[in-house]
Design an enzyme around this catalytic site. Sequence first.
Site, PDB file in Angstrom:
ATOM      1  N   ASP A  65       0.701   1.098  13.450  1.00 12.43           N
ATOM      2  CA  ASP A  65       0.945   2.319  13.219  1.00 12.43           C
ATOM      3  C   ASP A  65       1.568   3.363  14.051  1.00 12.43           C
ATOM      4  OD1 ASP A  65       0.043   5.529  12.799  1.00 12.43           O
ATOM      5  OD2 ASP A  65      -0.900   5.002  13.930  1.00 12.43           O
ATOM      6  N   ASP A  71      -1.809   8.075  12.614  1.00 11.46           N
ATOM      7  CA  ASP A  71      -3.064   8.600  11.577  1.00 11.46           C
ATOM      8  C   ASP A  71      -3.673   7.720  12.646  1.00 11.46           C
ATOM      9  OD1 ASP A  71      -1.546   6.708  10.738  1.00 11.46           O
ATOM     10  OD2 ASP A  71      -1.262   8.506   8.952  1.00 11.46           O
ATOM     11  N   ASP A 112       1.287   1.513   8.669  1.00 11.83           N
ATOM     12  CA  ASP A 112       2.613   2.423   7.980  1.00 11.83           C
ATOM     13  C   ASP A 112       3.772   1.522   7.835  1.00 11.83           C
ATOM     14  OD1 ASP A 112       4.216   3.104  10.115  1.00 11.83           O
ATOM     15  OD2 ASP A 112       2.460   4.118   9.994  1.00 11.83           O
ATOM     16  N   ASP A 132       1.584  -6.889  -4.369  1.00 13.45           N
ATOM     17  CA  ASP A 132       0.042  -7.327  -4.954  1.00 13.45           C
ATOM     18  C   ASP A 132       0.105  -6.056  -5.700  1.00 13.45           C
ATOM     19  OD1 ASP A 132      -2.629  -7.975  -4.304  1.00 13.45           O
ATOM     20  OD2 ASP A 132      -2.398  -8.123  -2.245  1.00 13.45           O
ATOM     21  N   ASP A 176      -4.372  -9.863  -8.354  1.00 10.61           N
ATOM     22  CA  ASP A 176      -5.133  -9.566  -7.367  1.00 10.61           C
ATOM     23  C   ASP A 176      -6.140 -10.046  -8.547  1.00 10.61           C
ATOM     24  OD1 ASP A 176      -7.624  -8.804  -6.001  1.00 10.61           O
ATOM     25  OD2 ASP A 176      -7.788  -7.674  -7.129  1.00 10.61           O
ATOM     26  N   GLU A 210      -4.527 -14.739  -7.536  1.00 10.07           N
ATOM     27  CA  GLU A 210      -5.773 -14.839  -6.709  1.00 10.07           C
ATOM     28  C   GLU A 210      -6.613 -15.049  -7.936  1.00 10.07           C
ATOM     29  OE1 GLU A 210      -8.658 -12.440  -4.274  1.00 10.07           O
ATOM     30  OE2 GLU A 210      -8.675 -11.614  -6.035  1.00 10.07           O
ATOM     31  N   HIS A 264      -7.684 -11.197   3.925  1.00  5.92           N
ATOM     32  CA  HIS A 264      -8.122 -10.221   4.893  1.00  5.92           C
ATOM     33  C   HIS A 264      -9.345 -10.296   4.083  1.00  5.92           C
ATOM     34  CE1 HIS A 264      -6.097  -9.818   0.543  1.00  5.92           C
ATOM     35  NE2 HIS A 264      -7.323  -8.682  -0.405  1.00  5.92           N
TER      36      HIS A 264
HETATM   37  O1  TEU Z   1     -10.567 -10.021  -4.095  1.00  4.88           O
HETATM   38  C1  TEU Z   1     -11.308 -10.748  -4.734  1.00  4.88           C
HETATM   39  C2  TEU Z   1     -12.508 -11.701  -4.469  1.00  4.88           C
HETATM   40  O2  TEU Z   1     -12.438 -12.443  -5.188  1.00  4.88           O
HETATM   41  C3  TEU Z   1     -12.885 -10.891  -3.396  1.00  4.88           C
HETATM   42  O3  TEU Z   1     -13.719  -9.868  -3.627  1.00  4.88           O
HETATM   43  C4  TEU Z   1     -13.707 -12.096  -2.956  1.00  4.88           C
HETATM   44  O4  TEU Z   1     -14.769 -12.477  -3.947  1.00  4.88           O
HETATM   45  C5  TEU Z   1     -14.208 -11.762  -1.432  1.00  4.88           C
HETATM   46  O5  TEU Z   1     -13.997 -10.926  -0.730  1.00  4.88           O
HETATM   47  C6  TEU Z   1     -15.395 -12.538  -0.940  1.00  4.88           C
HETATM   48  O6  TEU Z   1     -15.908 -12.217  -1.055  1.00  4.88           O
HETATM   49  C7  TEU Z   1      -9.934  -9.170  -3.548  1.00  4.88           C
HETATM   50  C8  TEU Z   1      -9.007  -8.946  -3.083  1.00  4.88           C
HETATM   51  O7  TEU Z   1      -8.724  -9.961  -2.111  1.00  4.88           O
HETATM   52  C9  TEU Z   1      -9.696  -7.897  -2.423  1.00  4.88           C
HETATM   53  O8  TEU Z   1      -9.346  -7.545  -0.870  1.00  4.88           O
HETATM   54  C10 TEU Z   1     -10.464  -7.072  -3.237  1.00  4.88           C
HETATM   55  O9  TEU Z   1     -11.295  -6.243  -2.678  1.00  4.88           O
HETATM   56  C11 TEU Z   1     -11.349  -7.517  -4.490  1.00  4.88           C
HETATM   57  O10 TEU Z   1      -9.941  -8.194  -5.072  1.00  4.88           O
HETATM   58  C12 TEU Z   1     -11.023  -6.710  -5.361  1.00  4.88           C
HETATM   59  O11 TEU Z   1      -9.640  -5.675  -6.057  1.00  4.88           O
END
Ligand code: TEU
Length: 549
Positions: free
Chosen positions: A21, A25, A29, A98, A199, A255, A328
């Site tokens: 950051d 804030d 960023d 993403d 995603d 994903e 994440h």
């Molecule tokens: O994640 C999708 C997903 O499969 C996750 O929700 C996963 O199943 C879960 O975290 C396991 O516990 C993607 C993104 O990476 C996530 O950050 C988003 O919340 C989600 O899609 C919705 O867009």
Amino acid sequence: MKRNWWKEGVVYQIYPRSFMDTTGDGLGDLVGIIDQLDYIESLGVTMIWLCPIYESPNDDNGYDISDYRKISDEFGGNATFDRLLKALHARGIKLIMDLVVNHSSDEHYWFQEAKKSKDNPYHDYYIWRGNNPESPPNNWQSFFNGSVWKWNAATEEYFLHLFTQKQPDLNWENPKVRQEIYDIVDFWLAKGVDGLRMDVISLISKRLAFTDTPQGMPFVDVMEHVYANGPRVHEYLNEMHQKVLSKYDVVTVGEGPGVNLEHGPRYVSAAAQELNMVFHFDHLTIDFGPEGKYDPVPLDFVRFKEIFSQWDAALAQDGWNSIFLGNHDFSRIVSRFGNDGIYRIASAKLLACLLMTLRGTPYIYQGDEIGMTNVAHDSISKYDDVETRNAWDAAMASGKDMNKFLKAVHWQSRDNARTPMQWDQTPNAGFSKGQPWIPVHENYKSINVAAAEDDPNSILHFYRKMIAFRKAQPTLIYGDYQDLEPQHSQLFLYRRWDIKEEFLIVHNFSNHAIDWEKPKTQYNLQIGNYANPEEGRLSPWESRVYRLN
Ligand code: TEU
């Protein structure tokens, strides 16, 4: 195997909110990323993947987009983004954005319009069913708990949301929606973006009968058989490829919750022309119990290895794998697959060695390169993540043992991976001069980048060594893979080879020394995570890479 730049590179995943950051804030960023480019480049990574930075009400930290062409002002807006892209390219680093197009934010203009009336031109951009406010169209449960259906009074019907109520699913059946999405993709690729992480792309084609899931079906099975791999997913991805991706030399990684060995190869087959790689979750859902993620079961190491072998075999002839142990959405890799106590350093290095010696493009998640660990807050109030909080509320409502549940949260919460990057010993770990949006891990005074830079034996320096080693060895990138001890409960031992060279890699996934002899005297040690490796014995969490002479 066809050579490609994206097979030969290494990806560094940045969660921008928690990286650096510069405005005070409390939110990371893009200037923070620009300021750290020397650091990023010093790792030897060739691509960065940025989690979403578009305009968003942040119900799910940017995975709910309200304007696909606008970088959020919180992160610095479009002009700063252009600067970042230029600065990366000047260093020869590629940028993966993403793309979140299974759903939008409910605050997106499309949804604001769509919900007004059934004859609104945007109505059919989303998925509507049912007419009884007392009875949702089926029993489907959201990824984040509760029904996937939310009532819309204005049109007297429900809309579908596989994630939060503020993330309505887009209707890919509608060709206009698909064209809007391809235009968005074109917008970013024309700007010079080098790739997309898509995603939950496995979920875009719905099974339109919306049949109830069988009572008691574990959520991983619901994902795989009910939500993912729908009838038209391959058609859509091929169409996106034809209409837009094929015009650019870019990389795509989908994903794929629910992507299994049956469907996985199709998504990434070169002939099918869909995606370059997928993230499957077989190894990351390995400890999900009958009631899902927050009902964890012990990790089965033999199964863990088997998953890598199965996926390697499935993609050996056609397609390409992505190699990752966390992101994440999951726990810190050293806490989950290593030992974040006395063997933190050795085991974090072992995991680095594993990531860099399997076949597929390796992904490193920010902070793993310094061995950041899980957090264990004593109260749910310190957790921010919508998944964790909703799971908590659902557990409360169903009368679960909440002490036990808090332990599951410690083990599984997505916030484990979202605590701010630990740069140095100064307040807030040098992440922010203000109040960080999420608490900094209390161990930041000992685990941070500055300390790791000063210590020649740090995890950080080992990552740099391993990344450089990997990039210099085509055999480690493209060579065949074979697990030599699939049934061993502590050792992971495999061979990587091609017509020119052969490597033998061994990892001791345990807190104990193990007697072990290298199988041939001609194996020469190239790299390892202990200073003085012993003959005939592997130390706890020891990793070694041998080359056959
Ligand atoms: O994640 C999708 C997903 O499969 C996750 O929700 C996963 O199943 C879960 O975290 C396991 O516990 C993607 C993104 O990476 C996530 O950050 C988003 O919340 C989600 O899609 C919705 O867009």
